[in-house]
Motif scaffolding. Structure first.
Motif, PDB file in Angstrom:
ATOM      1  N   LEU A 168      86.301 104.030  91.178  1.00 16.34           N
ATOM      2  CA  LEU A 168      85.048 104.208  90.033  1.00 16.34           C
ATOM      3  C   LEU A 168      85.960 104.273  89.008  1.00 16.34           C
ATOM      4  O   LEU A 168      86.500 105.545  89.142  1.00 16.34           O
ATOM      5  CB  LEU A 168      83.482 105.020  90.208  1.00 16.34           C
ATOM      6  N   TYR A 169      85.631 103.120  88.070  1.00 16.37           N
ATOM      7  CA  TYR A 169      86.845 103.624  86.770  1.00 16.37           C
ATOM      8  C   TYR A 169      85.869 104.350  85.772  1.00 16.37           C
ATOM      9  O   TYR A 169      84.559 103.740  85.409  1.00 16.37           O
ATOM     10  CB  TYR A 169      87.780 103.089  86.187  1.00 16.37           C
ATOM     11  N   LEU A 170      86.161 106.038  85.127  1.00 14.10           N
ATOM     12  CA  LEU A 170      84.976 106.807  84.685  1.00 14.10           C
ATOM     13  C   LEU A 170      84.929 106.374  82.656  1.00 14.10           C
ATOM     14  O   LEU A 170      84.706 106.183  82.396  1.00 14.10           O
ATOM     15  CB  LEU A 170      84.399 107.769  85.321  1.00 14.10           C
ATOM     16  N   HIS A 216      88.793 113.325  92.154  1.00 13.57           N
ATOM     17  CA  HIS A 216      89.368 112.954  91.002  1.00 13.57           C
ATOM     18  C   HIS A 216      90.601 112.594  90.584  1.00 13.57           C
ATOM     19  O   HIS A 216      91.143 113.767  90.810  1.00 13.57           O
ATOM     20  CB  HIS A 216      88.142 113.245  89.633  1.00 13.57           C
ATOM     21  N   GLN A 217      90.575 111.649  89.887  1.00 16.50           N
ATOM     22  CA  GLN A 217      92.347 111.560  89.455  1.00 16.50           C
ATOM     23  C   GLN A 217      92.341 111.350  87.687  1.00 16.50           C
ATOM     24  O   GLN A 217      91.559 110.391  87.808  1.00 16.50           O
ATOM     25  CB  GLN A 217      93.231 110.690  89.957  1.00 16.50           C
ATOM     26  N   LEU A 256      83.799  98.848  89.826  1.00 19.87           N
ATOM     27  CA  LEU A 256      83.770  99.768  91.129  1.00 19.87           C
ATOM     28  C   LEU A 256      84.850  99.391  91.704  1.00 19.87           C
ATOM     29  O   LEU A 256      85.392  98.342  91.705  1.00 19.87           O
ATOM     30  CB  LEU A 256      82.764  99.567  91.542  1.00 19.87           C
ATOM     31  N   VAL A 257      86.104  98.942  92.466  1.00 21.85           N
ATOM     32  CA  VAL A 257      86.868  98.856  93.466  1.00 21.85           C
ATOM     33  C   VAL A 257      86.714  99.307  94.984  1.00 21.85           C
ATOM     34  O   VAL A 257      86.842 100.725  94.817  1.00 21.85           O
ATOM     35  CB  VAL A 257      88.476  98.803  93.206  1.00 21.85           C
ATOM     36  N   ILE A 299      90.543 107.773  83.575  1.00 28.03           N
ATOM     37  CA  ILE A 299      90.235 108.676  84.513  1.00 28.03           C
ATOM     38  C   ILE A 299      89.162 108.431  86.230  1.00 28.03           C
ATOM     39  O   ILE A 299      88.242 107.154  86.025  1.00 28.03           O
ATOM     40  CB  ILE A 299      88.724 110.078  84.546  1.00 28.03           C
ATOM     41  N   SER A 300      89.704 108.893  86.944  1.00 31.84           N
ATOM     42  CA  SER A 300      89.053 107.445  88.377  1.00 31.84           C
ATOM     43  C   SER A 300      88.270 108.231  89.651  1.00 31.84           C
ATOM     44  O   SER A 300      88.764 109.609  89.099  1.00 31.84           O
ATOM     45  CB  SER A 300      90.061 106.773  88.362  1.00 31.84           C
TER      46      SER A 300
END
Length: 162
Positions: free
Chosen positions: A100-102, A66-67, A128-129, A148-149
Motif C-alpha cells: 500500500l503506497y501511503l 514499511h519502506q 494497493l498492489v 513510503i509504502s
C-alpha cells in the motif's frame, strides 16, 4: 487464479492520514499482528483480498513493515520467511502479499517491477498492489522524491521475525 492486482485510490487522503495515527502503525519496523486485526487499514486490505483475490480462510496473522524509497529497495526477490530461509535454506511463502503506497511525492524511479509479466507499476498515494505467493518482483532504481509504502505478508503460520 490472479497473480497480481492493482487498485488505485484504495485509500482516500483522509484514510491515509488516519493510518499514520494508528497504534499498530510503527514506521520502519517489522511487526507481527495476530488476526483478527484491530486496525482499520489491515481489515480493509484483508477484506479486499478475500473479496476478489485469494482465499484467506487459513490466515492467522500479518507480518507488516514499511519502506521509504531512499532508505532500502530490495533487488529481485519473492516474498518469503526471510529468517527461515537464511538459517535453513527453506522457502516458506505467505498466502499473499500486499503493498500500500501511503505517501508518494515527486517520485522519479522506485517503481514496482513484476518480472513474470515484465510490468512496472508506478507508485501513487493510496494505491494497493496485491501479489500472489512466489511472484518474483523488484524495485527499479530510485532517483528522487518521496515514497513510503506499507508492506504486508499474510500468513497461515507465523514467520520467524528477526
Amino acid at each position: 487464479m490472479k497473480v497480481w492486482r492493482t487498485i488505485d485510490n484504495f485509500l482516500s487522503k483522509e484514510e491515509i492520514a488516519k493510518v499514520f495515527t494508528e497504534k499498530s502503525f510503527k514506521p520502519f519496523t517489522v511487526r507481527w499482528h495476530t488476526l483478527p486485526s484491530k486496525s482499520f487499514y489491515q481489515n480493509k486490505i484483508l477484506q479486499e483480498i478475500k473479496n476478489d483475490f485469494t482465499d484467506l480462510s487459513s490466515a492467522i496473522g500479518i507480518e507488516e513493515w514499511h519502506q521509504d524509497a531512499d532508505w532500502f529497495l530490495p533487488e529481485e526477490h519473492i516474498d518469503k520467511d526471510e529468517a527461515l530461509y537464511e538459517t535453513t535454506g527453506e522457502v516458506k511463502l505467505p498466502l499473499c502479499s500486499a503493498i500500500l503506497y501511503l505517501r508518494v511525492e515527486n517520485l522519479v524511479g522506485a517503481n514496482l517491477k513484476l518480472v513474470r509479466d515484465n510490468v512496472e507499476i508506478t507508485p501513487k498515494s493510496g494505491t494497493l498492489v496485491l501479489l500472489s505467493p512466489g511472484l518474483l518482483h523488484s524495485i527499479t532504481d530510485y532517483e528522487s522524491g518521496k515514497r513510503i509504502s506499507l508492506n504486508m505478508n499474510i500468513w497461515d503460520s507465523p514467520p520467524i521475525i528477526s
